[in-house]
Motif scaffolding. Structure first.
Motif, PDB file in Angstrom:
ATOM      1  N   TYR A   6     -42.850  -4.731 -29.658  1.00 25.76           N
ATOM      2  CA  TYR A   6     -43.420  -3.512 -30.281  1.00 25.76           C
ATOM      3  C   TYR A   6     -43.668  -2.835 -29.243  1.00 25.76           C
ATOM      4  N   LYS A   7     -43.487  -1.202 -29.644  1.00 21.48           N
ATOM      5  CA  LYS A   7     -43.814  -0.119 -28.901  1.00 21.48           C
ATOM      6  C   LYS A   7     -44.576   0.791 -29.541  1.00 21.48           C
ATOM      7  N   ALA A  14     -46.114  -0.916 -24.629  1.00 21.01           N
ATOM      8  CA  ALA A  14     -44.893  -1.898 -25.124  1.00 21.01           C
ATOM      9  C   ALA A  14     -45.944  -3.251 -25.213  1.00 21.01           C
ATOM     10  N   GLN A  40     -39.539  -3.061 -32.315  1.00 22.04           N
ATOM     11  CA  GLN A  40     -38.449  -2.448 -31.723  1.00 22.04           C
ATOM     12  C   GLN A  40     -37.059  -3.518 -31.796  1.00 22.04           C
TER      13      GLN A  40
END
Length: 105
Positions: A6-7, A14, A40
């Motif tokens: 994830y970001k 992140a 992502q």
């Protein structure tokens, strides 16, 4: 369980998260609290190499490919059970021209 990357689009934070596939994706960033935390797209963590798996790799299965293989082995075993050609007894050259001193006789 897969690991998702994830970001945050707001702060750039992140994080990798271990989640079930059925779990809802995270949306709130744990760092800044904004709702711009998204999954992502990442590469797979493994590679498959080699020739692969086939139905004939395991005996006793009900795969359709095992029946033709069994028929092919029966044909070769019948050929092996047949008497040897008279070429080996005569000492002369066989139809292939290799004679009896080669490794195939």
């Amino acid at each position: 369980m897969p690991i998702y990357a994830y970001k945050c689009a707001s702060c750039g934070h992140a994080k990798d998260v271990l989640q079930k596939m059925a779990d809802a994706p995270l949306t709130v960033c744990p760092s800044c609290g904004a709702e711009s935390f998204s999954k992502q797209l990442t590469a797979a963590g493994f590679q498959l190499k080699g020739s692969g798996w086939y139905a004939t790799d395991f005996r006793g299965g009900s795969g359709g490919a095992s029946a033709p293989a069994a028929a092919g082995t029966a044909a070769t075993s019948d050929a092996a059970a047949a008497p040897a050609p008279a070429v080996a007894d005569s000492g002369g050259a066989s139809a292939g021209g290799c004679g009896t001193s080669c490794a195939c006789h």
